[in-house]
Motif scaffolding. Structure first.
Motif, mmCIF file in Angstrom:
data_model
loop_
_atom_site.group_PDB
_atom_site.id
_atom_site.type_symbol
_atom_site.label_atom_id
_atom_site.label_comp_id
_atom_site.label_asym_id
_atom_site.label_seq_id
_atom_site.Cartn_x
_atom_site.Cartn_y
_atom_site.Cartn_z
ATOM 1 N N ILE A 7 -41.220 -45.001 -104.332
ATOM 2 C CA ILE A 7 -41.052 -43.777 -103.652
ATOM 3 C C ILE A 7 -39.909 -42.785 -103.778
ATOM 4 N N GLU A 8 -38.809 -43.671 -104.075
ATOM 5 C CA GLU A 8 -37.394 -43.041 -104.159
ATOM 6 C C GLU A 8 -37.317 -42.040 -105.505
ATOM 7 N N THR A 9 -38.268 -42.010 -106.266
ATOM 8 C CA THR A 9 -38.441 -41.092 -107.480
ATOM 9 C C THR A 9 -39.499 -40.082 -107.434
ATOM 10 N N ALA A 10 -40.079 -39.970 -105.928
ATOM 11 C CA ALA A 10 -41.150 -39.020 -105.668
ATOM 12 C C ALA A 10 -40.376 -37.685 -105.545
ATOM 13 N N PRO A 11 -41.231 -36.548 -106.147
ATOM 14 C CA PRO A 11 -40.810 -35.097 -106.024
ATOM 15 C C PRO A 11 -40.407 -34.868 -104.432
ATOM 16 N N LYS A 12 -39.495 -33.951 -104.144
ATOM 17 C CA LYS A 12 -39.274 -33.670 -102.871
ATOM 18 C C LYS A 12 -39.297 -32.095 -102.784
ATOM 19 N N ASP A 13 -40.211 -31.587 -103.490
ATOM 20 C CA ASP A 13 -40.558 -30.130 -103.500
ATOM 21 C C ASP A 13 -41.605 -29.596 -102.524
ATOM 22 N N GLY A 14 -42.231 -30.469 -101.913
ATOM 23 C CA GLY A 14 -43.620 -30.188 -101.188
ATOM 24 C C GLY A 14 -44.759 -30.389 -102.032
ATOM 25 N N TYR A 29 -46.740 -35.639 -98.679
ATOM 26 C CA TYR A 29 -45.866 -34.603 -99.278
ATOM 27 C C TYR A 29 -44.482 -34.530 -98.385
ATOM 28 N N TRP A 30 -43.402 -34.211 -99.244
ATOM 29 C CA TRP A 30 -41.870 -34.425 -98.475
ATOM 30 C C TRP A 30 -42.001 -33.038 -97.544
ATOM 31 N N SER A 31 -41.365 -33.132 -96.355
ATOM 32 C CA SER A 31 -41.164 -32.411 -95.602
ATOM 33 C C SER A 31 -39.819 -31.898 -95.372
ATOM 34 N N ASP A 32 -39.210 -30.982 -95.518
ATOM 35 C CA ASP A 32 -37.720 -30.713 -95.253
ATOM 36 C C ASP A 32 -37.264 -30.932 -93.820
ATOM 37 N N GLY A 33 -38.219 -30.414 -93.070
ATOM 38 C CA GLY A 33 -38.138 -30.529 -91.648
ATOM 39 C C GLY A 33 -38.058 -31.661 -90.919
ATOM 40 N N TRP A 34 -38.880 -32.865 -91.601
ATOM 41 C CA TRP A 34 -38.978 -33.873 -90.850
ATOM 42 C C TRP A 34 -37.922 -34.627 -91.813
ATOM 43 N N ASP A 35 -37.503 -34.386 -93.108
ATOM 44 C CA ASP A 35 -36.485 -35.185 -93.888
ATOM 45 C C ASP A 35 -37.117 -36.473 -94.154
ATOM 46 N N GLU A 36 -38.581 -36.270 -94.351
ATOM 47 C CA GLU A 36 -39.358 -37.671 -94.523
ATOM 48 C C GLU A 36 -40.662 -37.047 -95.098
ATOM 49 N N PHE A 37 -41.445 -38.094 -96.100
ATOM 50 C CA PHE A 37 -42.708 -38.040 -96.565
ATOM 51 C C PHE A 37 -43.823 -37.846 -95.563
#
Length: 70
Positions: A7-14, A29-37
């Motif tokens: 999971i550390e390699t997953a995209p964090k662009d939504g 998907y990555w949520s910048d608001g929650w800083d979590e998947f």
């Protein structure tokens, strides 16, 4: 379709991806608001350990013709 990756390699662009912890499987998907998947805007996927890209959607059948007759 890809292979399972940490999971550390997953995209964090939504980008929507498949996420799993070995017991469940969800589109996350990555949520910048929650800083979590997340699975949904208020459902955090904290236990995700692996991910893989979603498969391409199926190609639509254009004019499939009449259904077969039995």
């Amino acid at each position: 379709m890809g292979e399972w990756q940490p999971i550390e390699t997953a995209p964090k662009d939504g980008t929507s991806i498949l996420g799993s912890n070995g017991k469940w499987l969800h589109v996350i998907y990555w949520s910048d608001g929650w800083d979590e998947f997340v699975i949904a805007p208020q459902l955090i996927a904290r236990n995700a350990t692996h991910w893989m890209p979603l498969p391409a959607p199926p190609t639509p059948i254009l004019n499939p013709g009449p259904p077969p007759v039995d």
